[in-house]
Design an enzyme around this catalytic site. Sequence first.
Site, mmCIF file in Angstrom:
data_model
loop_
_atom_site.group_PDB
_atom_site.id
_atom_site.type_symbol
_atom_site.label_atom_id
_atom_site.label_comp_id
_atom_site.label_asym_id
_atom_site.label_seq_id
_atom_site.Cartn_x
_atom_site.Cartn_y
_atom_site.Cartn_z
ATOM 1 C CD GLU A 1 -2.977 -1.153 2.255
ATOM 2 O OE1 GLU A 1 -2.653 -0.673 3.348
ATOM 3 O OE2 GLU A 1 -4.088 -1.676 2.049
ATOM 4 C CD GLU B 1 -3.953 -6.271 2.686
ATOM 5 O OE1 GLU B 1 -4.824 -5.642 3.331
ATOM 6 O OE2 GLU B 1 -2.744 -6.017 2.737
HETATM 7 C C1 BG6 Z 1 -4.402 -3.116 4.987
HETATM 8 C C2 BG6 Z 1 -3.049 -3.595 5.458
HETATM 9 O O1 BG6 Z 1 -4.393 -1.729 4.921
HETATM 10 O O2 BG6 Z 1 -5.508 -3.382 5.788
HETATM 11 C C3 BG6 Z 1 -3.084 -4.771 6.413
HETATM 12 O O3 BG6 Z 1 -2.212 -3.899 4.362
HETATM 13 C C4 BG6 Z 1 -4.199 -4.576 7.401
HETATM 14 O O4 BG6 Z 1 -1.840 -4.901 7.032
HETATM 15 C C5 BG6 Z 1 -5.519 -4.526 6.615
HETATM 16 O O5 BG6 Z 1 -4.247 -5.528 8.414
HETATM 17 C C6 BG6 Z 1 -6.736 -4.440 7.501
HETATM 18 O O6 BG6 Z 1 -6.595 -3.357 8.360
HETATM 19 P P1 BG6 Z 1 -6.772 -3.499 9.935
HETATM 20 O O7 BG6 Z 1 -6.277 -2.217 10.452
HETATM 21 O O8 BG6 Z 1 -8.222 -3.706 10.171
HETATM 22 O O9 BG6 Z 1 -5.929 -4.647 10.356
#
Ligand code: BG6
Length: 469
Positions: A176, A369
């Site tokens: 990101e 993701e």
């Molecule tokens: C993304 C990141 O922004 O979101 C991850 O690459 C992160 O590392 C994921 O875990 C979800 O965000 P969060 O803050 O709910 O864990």
Amino acid sequence: MRENFLWGVALSASQAEGGAFLDGKGLVMDDVVSNVHNERYQATSNLDIALGKTYDYYPSHNAIDFYHRYPEDIRLFAELGVKALRTSINWARIYPKGTETEPNEAGLAFYDRVFEECLKYDIEPVVTLNHFNTPLENYYSGGWKNRELIDQFVKYAKTVFTRYKDKVKYWMTINEINMILSLPLVGGLINPSKETNVDQAKYQGAHYQLVASALAIKIGKAINPDFQIGCMMGAGVTYPYSCNPADVWKAYQENEKEYALIDVQVKGRYPHTFKAMLDRKGLDLDITDEDMDILQDNTVDFVGLSYYSSRLVAAEPSNLERAGANLNSTLKNPYLPSNDFGWQTDPVGFRITLNELYSRYQLPLFVVENGYSALEESDNDSIQDEYRIGYLHDHLVQLKEAIADGVDVIGYAPWSGMDIISASSGMIEKRYGLIYVDLDDEGNGSLERVPKKSYYWYQDVIHSNGANL
Ligand code: BG6
């Protein structure tokens, strides 16, 4: 779906591994912040707060102990049927402070074992070089706004590309990369509360990250021309609050801001709006002609992306309700439902985002993701996470639509393979996993892994290559 579609699951090193002080590892930001007293949010904007305290419990110190349990975890992923494990290397395991001349052999050996375990099951490791894991030592010298970080990153990239050249084919340089613009500390170890001009610091840091990423690609391709090296964007289309042209223009600018760094990684140059933006903000960046040549000559093979939801902006946002999100917070979209943590859900926005990215870049996309967090408790029975199945189902339907629209998508890896420590809250309580991990926010629990209902649902999706949704 195409025959060799990379069905996967995603994790990151410091959110899963633990072993924070084992085998010579150095510290990263996650190791010094804690959720205790709910100060995590403050600490992720001003690390000095965390550094001045001693907390009772640091979730990432042991995390879910992937460091020792990776054989069992990878076996569970193999039984799930995945073809790819998207994970990362913790930079501070390889160069604990970043400045060492020799790498830490114990750290390198750990990832040898992890990647070998994946290959044993024909699981392709998809590896991010820096998933919010710049060695903490660099914080004290201002983080990524220092040009020196380029050399440190390139040295690290060269070491791991050389070591794993026959084990890893798919790489991403920086997780990101646009995160540095919204959370400069998380994305670039730059403390906004210490900067006299935050924009100057974060855009300078972003430029150095881009040069570092391009130089890594150059070295990677020399080490193994078959490497597929991608960028990684925190993606999600930004909508205008209304059809008022002032809102539409605001949304256009926000989208341009998020795409700017990816433009450089894909096209080798900043977008036409970038210089005007710098001028308007009065920023004067250190960008040399040599940098521009490096950026032009070393672009990526694919675009990796995370997608959780769309965003919403207005020209006059002050009286409008806000919602949570993984990069910036966003205005609350009245048409979208929210999860336990106030993040909104927008599957159609996923289709729009994929189409926008493909039309802008014309490179294969890899969704590394996408997922749904919830508060969940288990008494060792499998968790019946219908809400997560619903989220993943609806997003995969839209992903198939995007492919039918003509978008080239090479893989999909939901976040996260198993419950891990949340990046923003630092809590295990914010669970995304297809597999439950018995651990609570005080560190209690057996660490037992129990597949949730979504695990079995996803297993069927993979086995049918996306036909059974
Ligand atoms: C993304 C990141 O922004 O979101 C991850 O690459 C992160 O590392 C994921 O875990 C979800 O965000 P969060 O803050 O709910 O864990």
